[in-house]
Design a protein around this motif. Sequence first.
Motif, short mmCIF file in Angstrom:
data_model
loop_
_atom_site.label_atom_id
_atom_site.label_comp_id
_atom_site.label_asym_id
_atom_site.label_seq_id
_atom_site.Cartn_x
_atom_site.Cartn_y
_atom_site.Cartn_z
N ASN A 121 10.49 6.09 4.51
CA ASN A 121 10.53 7.32 5.31
C ASN A 121 10.13 8.55 4.47
O ASN A 121 10.85 9.56 4.43
N ILE A 122 8.99 8.42 3.80
CA ILE A 122 8.44 9.50 2.97
C ILE A 122 7.07 9.85 3.54
O ILE A 122 6.32 8.96 3.94
N LYS A 123 6.73 11.12 3.52
CA LYS A 123 5.39 11.53 3.98
C LYS A 123 4.37 11.07 2.95
O LYS A 123 4.56 11.22 1.74
N LEU A 124 3.26 10.51 3.45
CA LEU A 124 2.22 9.98 2.57
C LEU A 124 1.67 11.04 1.62
O LEU A 124 1.53 10.77 0.43
N PRO A 125 1.36 12.27 2.08
CA PRO A 125 0.86 13.27 1.13
C PRO A 125 1.86 13.59 0.01
O PRO A 125 1.47 13.82 -1.14
N THR A 126 3.15 13.58 0.33
CA THR A 126 4.17 13.84 -0.69
C THR A 126 4.17 12.73 -1.73
O THR A 126 4.18 12.99 -2.93
N PHE A 127 4.13 11.48 -1.27
CA PHE A 127 4.12 10.36 -2.21
C PHE A 127 2.84 10.37 -3.04
O PHE A 127 2.88 10.14 -4.25
N SER A 128 1.70 10.64 -2.41
CA SER A 128 0.43 10.67 -3.14
C SER A 128 0.45 11.72 -4.23
O SER A 128 -0.05 11.49 -5.34
N TYR A 129 1.04 12.87 -3.93
CA TYR A 129 1.18 13.93 -4.94
C TYR A 129 1.97 13.42 -6.14
O TYR A 129 1.55 13.58 -7.29
N TRP A 130 3.11 12.81 -5.87
CA TRP A 130 3.95 12.33 -6.96
C TRP A 130 3.29 11.18 -7.70
O TRP A 130 3.42 11.06 -8.93
N HIS A 131 2.57 10.34 -7.01
CA HIS A 131 1.86 9.23 -7.67
C HIS A 131 0.84 9.79 -8.66
O HIS A 131 0.77 9.34 -9.80
N ARG A 132 0.06 10.78 -8.23
CA ARG A 132 -0.92 11.40 -9.13
C ARG A 132 -0.22 12.08 -10.30
O ARG A 132 -0.67 11.99 -11.44
N LYS A 133 0.87 12.77 -10.05
CA LYS A 133 1.59 13.50 -11.09
C LYS A 133 2.16 12.54 -12.14
O LYS A 133 2.01 12.77 -13.34
N VAL A 134 2.79 11.47 -11.68
CA VAL A 134 3.38 10.49 -12.61
C VAL A 134 2.28 9.77 -13.38
O VAL A 134 2.37 9.57 -14.59
N TYR A 135 1.20 9.41 -12.70
CA TYR A 135 0.07 8.71 -13.34
C TYR A 135 -0.55 9.60 -14.42
O TYR A 135 -0.85 9.15 -15.51
N ALA A 136 -0.74 10.88 -14.11
CA ALA A 136 -1.33 11.81 -15.08
C ALA A 136 -0.43 11.96 -16.30
O ALA A 136 -0.92 12.06 -17.42
N LYS A 137 0.88 11.96 -16.07
CA LYS A 137 1.82 12.10 -17.19
C LYS A 137 1.74 10.89 -18.10
O LYS A 137 1.71 11.03 -19.31
N THR A 138 1.67 9.68 -17.55
CA THR A 138 1.61 8.49 -18.38
C THR A 138 0.26 8.37 -19.07
O THR A 138 0.18 7.90 -20.19
N GLU A 139 -0.81 8.83 -18.42
CA GLU A 139 -2.14 8.79 -19.04
C GLU A 139 -2.21 9.74 -20.22
O GLU A 139 -2.83 9.43 -21.23
N SER A 140 -1.60 10.91 -20.13
CA SER A 140 -1.67 11.89 -21.21
C SER A 140 -0.82 11.47 -22.40
O SER A 140 -1.01 11.98 -23.49
N MET A 141 0.09 10.51 -22.21
CA MET A 141 0.95 10.07 -23.30
C MET A 141 0.24 9.07 -24.21
O MET A 141 0.69 8.83 -25.32
N THR A 174 0.86 -1.18 0.00
CA THR A 174 0.00 0.00 0.00
C THR A 174 0.90 1.23 0.00
O THR A 174 2.09 1.15 0.34
N GLN A 175 0.34 2.38 -0.36
CA GLN A 175 1.12 3.61 -0.33
C GLN A 175 1.62 3.88 1.08
O GLN A 175 2.78 4.26 1.28
N ARG A 176 0.78 3.65 2.06
CA ARG A 176 1.15 3.90 3.45
C ARG A 176 2.35 3.04 3.86
O ARG A 176 3.30 3.53 4.47
N LYS A 177 2.32 1.74 3.53
CA LYS A 177 3.42 0.85 3.91
C LYS A 177 4.72 1.23 3.20
O LYS A 177 5.80 1.19 3.80
N LEU A 178 4.61 1.58 1.92
CA LEU A 178 5.80 1.99 1.19
C LEU A 178 6.41 3.25 1.82
O LEU A 178 7.62 3.34 2.00
N CYS A 179 5.56 4.20 2.17
CA CYS A 179 6.03 5.45 2.76
C CYS A 179 6.70 5.20 4.11
O CYS A 179 7.71 5.83 4.43
N LEU A 180 6.17 4.27 4.89
CA LEU A 180 6.80 3.93 6.16
C LEU A 180 8.18 3.30 5.93
O LEU A 180 9.14 3.64 6.62
N GLN A 181 8.27 2.42 4.94
CA GLN A 181 9.55 1.77 4.64
C GLN A 181 10.60 2.76 4.15
O GLN A 181 11.75 2.68 4.50
#
Length: 84
Positions: free
Chosen positions: A31-51, A22-29
Amino acid sequence: MRRANQERMEAMVASYQSSGLTQRKLCLQENIKLPTFSYWHRKVYAKTESMTSGFTEVTAPVHSAGLEVVFPNGVIIRVSKILQ
């Protein structure tokens, strides 16, 4: 954000998608803040979708009894007879 950090987060998103965590477990492993990772996940996903255009050409043999297309989200489209 510096390019090195952006590349690190994009790599983290790629590894997340194949990790089964899960995003939460990955962030704990990692040491990343969940909101920061969620932001990047959305950003990367949007970039691949638009391609991708969203369209794929599908061809069938001339004497086909039918065609079935199965999408990654589970949607199935079946055509029972291909007419020429």
